[in-house]
Design an enzyme around this catalytic site. Structure first.
Site, mmCIF file in Angstrom:
data_model
loop_
_atom_site.group_PDB
_atom_site.id
_atom_site.type_symbol
_atom_site.label_atom_id
_atom_site.label_comp_id
_atom_site.label_asym_id
_atom_site.label_seq_id
_atom_site.Cartn_x
_atom_site.Cartn_y
_atom_site.Cartn_z
ATOM 1 N N ILE A 68 -7.695 5.136 13.200
ATOM 2 C CA ILE A 68 -6.983 6.236 12.527
ATOM 3 C C ILE A 68 -5.510 5.823 12.512
ATOM 4 C CG2 ILE A 68 -6.223 8.655 12.731
ATOM 5 C CD1 ILE A 68 -9.178 8.492 12.009
ATOM 6 N N HIS A 69 -4.908 5.681 11.344
ATOM 7 C CA HIS A 69 -3.491 5.304 11.359
ATOM 8 C C HIS A 69 -2.671 5.936 10.234
ATOM 9 C CE1 HIS A 69 -4.811 2.435 8.295
ATOM 10 N NE2 HIS A 69 -3.575 2.454 7.875
ATOM 11 N N ARG A 70 -3.329 6.571 9.253
ATOM 12 C CA ARG A 70 -2.555 7.052 8.099
ATOM 13 C C ARG A 70 -1.664 8.217 8.468
ATOM 14 N NH1 ARG A 70 -3.703 4.674 3.467
ATOM 15 N NH2 ARG A 70 -5.651 3.527 3.525
#
Ligand code: UD1
Length: 354
Positions: A204-206
């Site tokens: 998860i990085h957005r």
């Protein structure tokens, strides 16, 4: 022919690997410019070493910043690099700030620009990547599209005359690495002591999922409540945001882990029960490896993965739980992402049009 490739962020290094190899095989003079957008060794150096990519010829060392500061620093630095190199083509990759900066600098110097992975659209104007890819497509002279859907998007925007369908270079590198890691144990399976096939791999990085604390907490809680261990390969951005807001990334089923090198990632996905991600690349890698994927977004550019049943979009905690535990998808031998020879086609097209 001299081609300058401009890269800066992790997914671009993966795409660069097959391109650099095809350029070298074809005797093309290939100059690699690294903007420095990603600088942590596990987000950058490890890809060059492990995937056998030539070391960058030029490193701009731009680093992190707001979109304007980061993109502006790249623009200022690239003008001089391009003016000195005078390449036959500037090749830009995907949809990051490094992509749009290189395209803009090059067109204003009247250098031909080719955009690899052209034509992808999420139609979500809150995503920085959507602006980067639309602006780059409209600036570039040659649009190297990975899929038929991308070709259609470019046609809708009046860009057919500059478009060539080449396939997806990520398929090239994935096929190679998949064959290399076949039978190799997953480092996560060894480390967590879980039987192969009994864990999920998550990333998860957005900004849309990390920057709002309520949103990040909802995702962390949903992953922590899943029925099997979830290994979150945590990008520095999610680690920083979680620390800022006191959100635990190791709780319940959820275990935070440093990002993996590419081959270890592929080995781990291959031996997992499923992937949960907001990454574009990992959705497609899961599909190519035929591992079920849950995408924590409201839309995807890689619509084929959803249409074929291997990827499900999930936004809320309840949707994530339902998607991850859904029945196995129907097997398919569809190849929407090409035959694994896209990079060779890219070199041919650049030669023919150079
Ligand atoms: C960028 C791309 C995104 C891509 C992603 C892959 C843009 C707008 N976004 O997002 O499309 O999917 O790369 O990972 O270009 N940081 C570090 N070390 C690093 C790099 C970043 O700690 O080596 C931290 C910094 O706090 C930085 C933050 O991560 O501010 C965000 O980095 P940035 O390059 O702006 O965007 P990504 O989220 O990595």
């Amino acid at each position: 022919m001299r081609v300058v490739s401009v890269v800066g962020a992790r997914p671009q290094f993966v795409k660069l690997a097959p391109i650099d190899s095809a350029m070298r095989a074809a005797g093309v003079e290939h100059v690699i410019v690294h903007t420095g957008q990603h600088y942590d060794p596990m987000l950058s150096d490890v890809f060059f070493t492990e995937l056998g990519i030539s070391q960058p010829d030029v490193h701009l060392g731009v680093g992190s910043g707001t979109h304007g500061v980061q993109t502006g620093a790249m623009l200022a630095a690239l003008d001089g690099v391009f003016a000195a190199q005078r390449p036959d083509w500037v090749l830009v990759y995907g949809d990051t700030n490094s992509t749009v900066a290189a395209a803009l600098s090059a067109v204003k110097l009247h250098l031909p620009v080719a955009h690899l992975e052209a034509g992808l659209r999420s139609f979500n104007r809150r995503m920085p990547e959507e602006h980067n890819r639309v602006l780059t497509d409209h600036a570039a002279d040659l649009l190297l599209a990975p899929t038929r859907v991308a070709v259609e998007h470019l046609a809708t925007e009046g860009l057919s005359g500059r478009t060539v369908l080449v396939g997806d270079v990520m398929t090239d590198v994935l096929h190679r690495v998949r064959d290399e890691v076949a039978g190799r144990p997953s480092p996560l399976v060894a480390e967590l002591g879980v039987p192969a096939g009994e864990h999920y791999v998550a990333t998860i990085h957005r900004a849309e999922n990390t920057d709002d604390p309520d949103r990040l907490a909802e995702i962390a809680d949903a992953l922590a409540a899943l029925d099997r261990p979830v290994v979150l390969l945590a990008h520095p951005r999610v680690v920083a945001k979680a620390a800022d807001h006191g959100i635990r990334l190791t709780q319940g089923s959820l275990h935070a882990h440093a990002p993996l090198a590419y081959a270890d990632l592929i080995a781990s996905v291959l031996q997992s029960a499923g992937v949960v991600t907001d990454s574009g690349g990992l959705q497609k890698e899961a599909f190519l490896l035929r591992v079920p994927c849950t995408t924590v977004r409201t839309e995807t550019e890689w619509v084929e993965t959803v249409e074929l049943g291997w990827n499900v979009l999930a936004r809320t905690g309840a949707e994530i739980a339902a998607a991850v535990t859904r029945p196995a998808p129907t097997p398919t031998d569809a190849t929407p992402y090409g035959d694994g020879h896209a990079a060779e086609r890219v070199v041919e097209v650049l030669r023919a049009r150079g």
